[in-house]
Design an enzyme around this catalytic site. Structure first.
Site, PDB file in Angstrom:
ATOM      1  N   ASP A 291     -21.946  84.166  26.946  1.00  0.00           N
ATOM      2  CA  ASP A 291     -22.720  85.256  26.368  1.00  0.00           C
ATOM      3  C   ASP A 291     -23.210  84.772  24.992  1.00  0.00           C
ATOM      4  O   ASP A 291     -22.824  83.693  24.514  1.00  0.00           O
ATOM      5  CB  ASP A 291     -21.894  86.545  26.269  1.00  0.00           C
ATOM      6  CG  ASP A 291     -22.815  87.775  26.203  1.00  0.00           C
ATOM      7  OD1 ASP A 291     -24.023  87.601  25.948  1.00  0.00           O
ATOM      8  OD2 ASP A 291     -22.321  88.903  26.392  1.00  0.00           O
TER       9      ASP A 291
HETATM   10  C1  BGC Z   1     -25.206  90.635  25.896  1.00  0.00           C
HETATM   11  C2  BGC Z   1     -25.518  90.092  27.277  1.00  0.00           C
HETATM   12  C3  BGC Z   1     -26.949  89.660  27.349  1.00  0.00           C
HETATM   13  C4  BGC Z   1     -27.210  88.646  26.262  1.00  0.00           C
HETATM   14  C5  BGC Z   1     -28.625  88.100  26.261  1.00  0.00           C
HETATM   15  C6  BGC Z   1     -25.667  89.705  24.795  1.00  0.00           C
HETATM   16  O1  BGC Z   1     -25.595  90.289  23.555  1.00  0.00           O
HETATM   17  O2  BGC Z   1     -23.830  90.878  25.806  1.00  0.00           O
HETATM   18  O3  BGC Z   1     -25.234  91.065  28.248  1.00  0.00           O
HETATM   19  O4  BGC Z   1     -27.213  89.130  28.615  1.00  0.00           O
HETATM   20  O5  BGC Z   1     -26.982  89.250  25.010  1.00  0.00           O
HETATM   21  O6  BGC Z   1     -29.534  89.008  25.839  1.00  0.00           O
END
Ligand code: BGC
Length: 747
Positions: A291
């Site tokens: 993530d």
């Molecule tokens: C979130 C994810 C997301 C990623 C990319 C993160 O802050 O937890 O779910 O896919 O950002 O945008």
């Protein structure tokens, strides 16, 4: 001249693919061929270029965290980015892909990722709302549409499905998931993967799905985002891991690690989770991405002293791609030189990413997902919009309907549409609305106005803001309510009160909305409350006074039209909650499949030493599986075909359901099981099946459920996954708190 030579090799292998695939190879032989091709490319790569493939950067469009690197275009050119996210539209994606395939030495195409969570341009109801439809086919179809719109605009990797089970409505990300139940969540997870990926990833309208957030992110302590997760092995394996496993079994191409730690180990450095469980035990062979900056976060987590150690822990734990952290790019070369990370580890990770690029067909045509014609024809097509409207209606849950106030009986001379969410276009999108445009959303006011077609006079007042303390608008709103035959009162949360980093410690109506409701309902008792929110709310005070309440969640582009269809009776609501609505935050965690305890409460008696609160009932405001219809359904007793079964027998349960009301309708008939005597304590009930049936008014239908002992398995104290012989209850009904039961024994 070297770059020309290597490009020729890449193109040459695509040609080979054409010959070998002419007689439809099996998925295994395709995979093997892609691996061979990836190996050939690996031989041409420098260590820096390999590490570049493991690095993912955001473009400067949509960002959900710190931007670690502004020069992503330069990195693409230098072969230091394997994928880009937050970039879409044909022209933009094409321009970035062009840098990769024309200006980088090896010309390896980029993957383009994006958070396609509930639609791309046509925004569907938030996932929690979609789950309330219990309509697995529609959920799958919504992902097909999302994939077709996203791929038409250059995206070939969706950061979805989010399958985190959660029992805590304070956590803002419950809006992204399927709710609290692992069985239903697993069915939905598989459907979403199928919808995104289809049969063939090389088709121009399918993309790589990414199941997230692995693992148990929804178990965050106190519902506070990013908080630690602490749970027993049984709890983890039984209630939190199966949804990810269902996505893996459905062939999900990629997995995203979660921000949290589990019992002290952050997922991004958890070798047991990624290498042992996911890869070795579950057989996952796609690639794992972190993530957003999760590798960097190993430092504040307190398991890495610096970026180099963080990078080492992550790559050795099985993380292939670094999202936005720039740690792999900056630290892995040195770590390999120091012998702390083997080149084999790097090669394996690169290979998995190159194979994904082959699967997408990017080596055949790096621009295959940039198609102006498709962008024009498929994005927000009339069919997609029509589907979205129906899906909104299917996702609505009728919570209350005293004196059959709904559907609104026509003709109606006047309606007052009141409330801070009645005409809130942007809020209709909900959180994680991808490329959705709030200006294109239909609000409740707009939906009602166009459906009523000028025949009913409509007045509109906001009454108050979503989350402010001013009651200045009350007087006008009350006056409008008094003048109208019926009031539609739109209350709830703003869209940014749920989603990431949007936990709430109080989950009641924000601001002065409860006071507004009291004033309006007093002024006109024929008031229908329509709720917009991204989580279960604790609203006993509202429930006590509102004669009718419809949970509409955030419906997306067609929100207002779909809700109008329900209010006006064009669609009979059939949604059922997939997450318990508590009476108070103090009851959380509250969920239907809880344990019995040694001192279960007997609601018919007042006894002190029982598992209960002094000041509130144990029961929720609305239980899991709850939702009304404009018609009524009566259930017969449940019949099992035998009282005693052998371990390999099929258990058959039947129930007949009569539509005893005036309207045709759909009912979600739910089947739960209880193991009466387990080796360890078991939940009071567990969902093991459902059937959504259409029953015309006055007709009845028989629903048959079949189970086997496999459905009765659980993790025993030694973590053996098996079932107990002995007595079980089968509970069938309209929601988890209203069932009829039968008993059977497994010999
Ligand atoms: C979130 C994810 C997301 C990623 C990319 C993160 O802050 O937890 O779910 O896919 O950002 O945008």
């Amino acid at each position: 001249m070297k770059w020309k030579f290597s490009a020729a090799i890449v193109i040459g292998f695509s040609g080979l693919a054409g010959t070998l695939f002419s007689c439809s190879p099996s998925p295994e032989s395709k995979e093997a061929l892609f691996e061979q091709k990836a190996d050939s490319i690996l031989k041409l790569m420098t260590l820096e270029e390999k590490i570049g493939q493991l690095s993912l950067f955001t473009s400067d469009w949509d960002v959900t965290g710190p931007v670690m690197n502004n020069n992503y275009k330069q990195l693409i050119k230098e072969g230091k980015a394997g994928a880009i996210f937050n970039a879409f539209t044909v022209d933009y994606v094409r321009s970035l892909q062009k840098i990769a395939v024309e200006e980088s030495r090896l010309k390896i195409p980029l993957i383009f990722g994006y958070d396609v969570i509930h639609g791309h341009r046509t925004i569907f109801p938030i996932p929690l709302a979609q789950a309330s439809s219990w309509d697995i086919e529609s959920i799958e179809k919504s992902e097909q549409i999302a994939a077709s719109e996203a791929t038409a605009e250059g995206i070939n990797w969706a950061y979805s499905p989010m399958v985190d089970i959660s029992r805590d409505p304070r956590w803002g990300r419950v809006m992204e998931g399927a709710g609290e139940d692992v069985w239903l969540g697993s069915k939905i997870a598989a459907a979403r993967v199928k919808g995104f990926q289809g049969e063939n990833l090389a088709a121009p309208n399918t993309l790589l799905a990414c199941v997230k957030h692995f693992a148990a992110y929804g178990g965050a302590e106190a519902g506070r985002d990013y908080n630690p997760v602490e749970m027993s092995q049984q709890m983890l394996f039984e209630n939190y891991l199966p949804t990810y496993k269902a996505a893996v079994d459905a062939g999900v191409a990629t997995v995203m690690t979660s921000f949290n730690d589990i019992s002290g180990t952050p997922s991004t450095s958890n070798a047991w989770l990624l290498n042992d469980l996911l890869r070795k035990q579950w057989g996952f062979n796609g690639f794992v991405v972190t993530d957003y900056t999760s590798i960097n976060e190993l430092i504040p987590h307190g398991v890495a002293a610096d970026s180099a150690e963080a990078g080492m822990l992550a790559v050795n734990a099985g993380v292939d791609m670094d999202m936005q952290g720039n740690i792999y790019n900056s630290k892995l070369v040195e770590l390999v030189k120091q012998g702390k990370v083997t080149e084999e580890t790097i090669d394996n990770a690169v290979k998995r990413i190159l194979v994904a690029k082959y699967k997408l067909g990017l080596f055949d045509d790096p621009y295959r997902y940039c198609n102006k014609t498709r962008e024009k024809e498929e994005v927000m097509s009339p069919d997609n919009i029509a589907f979205a409207r129906k899906f909104v209606a299917k996702s609505c849950v009728l919570l209350k309907n005293e004196n059959s106030l709904l559907p609104l009986s026509m003709p109606l001379k006047s309606i007052a549409v009141i409330g801070p969410l009645a005409n809130a276009k942007q809020d209709m999108l909900g959180s994680w609305s991808a490329a959705g445009d709030g200006k294109k959303c239909v609000t409740l006011l707009e939906g009602l106005s166009s459906s009523l077609n000028g025949e009913t006079s409509i007045t509109y007042e906001t009454g108050c803001g979503i989350d402010d303390n001013s009651t200045a608008g009350f007087a006008k709103a009350v006056a409008a309510a008094k003048r109208a035959q019926v009031v539609i009162l739109a209350l709830g949360e703003s869209r940014d009160m749920s989603g990431e980093a949007a936990s709430r410690s109080s989950i009641s109506l924000p601001g002065v909305q409860q006071q507004l409701a009291e004033a309006i309902i007093k002024a006109n008792p024929k008031t229908v409350v329509v709720l917009f929110n991204g989580r279960p709310l604790a609203i006993p005070e509202l429930d006590a006074i509102a004669p009718a309440m419809l949970e509409a969640w955030f419906g997306g582009t067609e929100a207002g039209n779909g809700i109008a269809d329900v209010l006006l009776g064009k669609q009979n609501p059939s949604g059922k909650l997939t997450m318990t609505f508590p009476r108070s935050v103090g009851q959380i965690p509250i969920y239907y499949n809880h344990k019995n305890t040694g001192r279960p409460i007997d609601p018919s008696k007042v006894e002190k030493y029982k598992s209960k609160y002094l000041d509130i009932a144990n029961t929720p405001l609305y239980p899991f599986g709850y939702g009304l219809s404009y018609t009524t359904f009566d259930y017969s007793n449940v019949i099992v075909d035998k009282v005693e079964y052998g371990a390999s027998d099929t258990i058959v349960a039947r129930v007949s359901v009569i539509n005893s009301g005036k309207y045709d309708g759909e009912e979600v008939v739910q089947l739960y099981v209880r193991d009466l005597v387990g080796e360890i304590t078991r939940p009071v009930m567990e969902l093991k099946g459902f059937s959504k049936v259409f029953i015309p008014a006055g007709s009845s239908t028989t629903v048959t459920f079949k189970l086997t002992s496999n459905d009765l398995r659980y993790y025993h104290s030694n973590m053996e996954y098996t079932f107990d012989a002995g007595q079980f209850e089968i509970l069938v009904g309209t929601n988890s708190a209203k069932t009829k039961k039968a008993i059977f024994t497994i010999k």
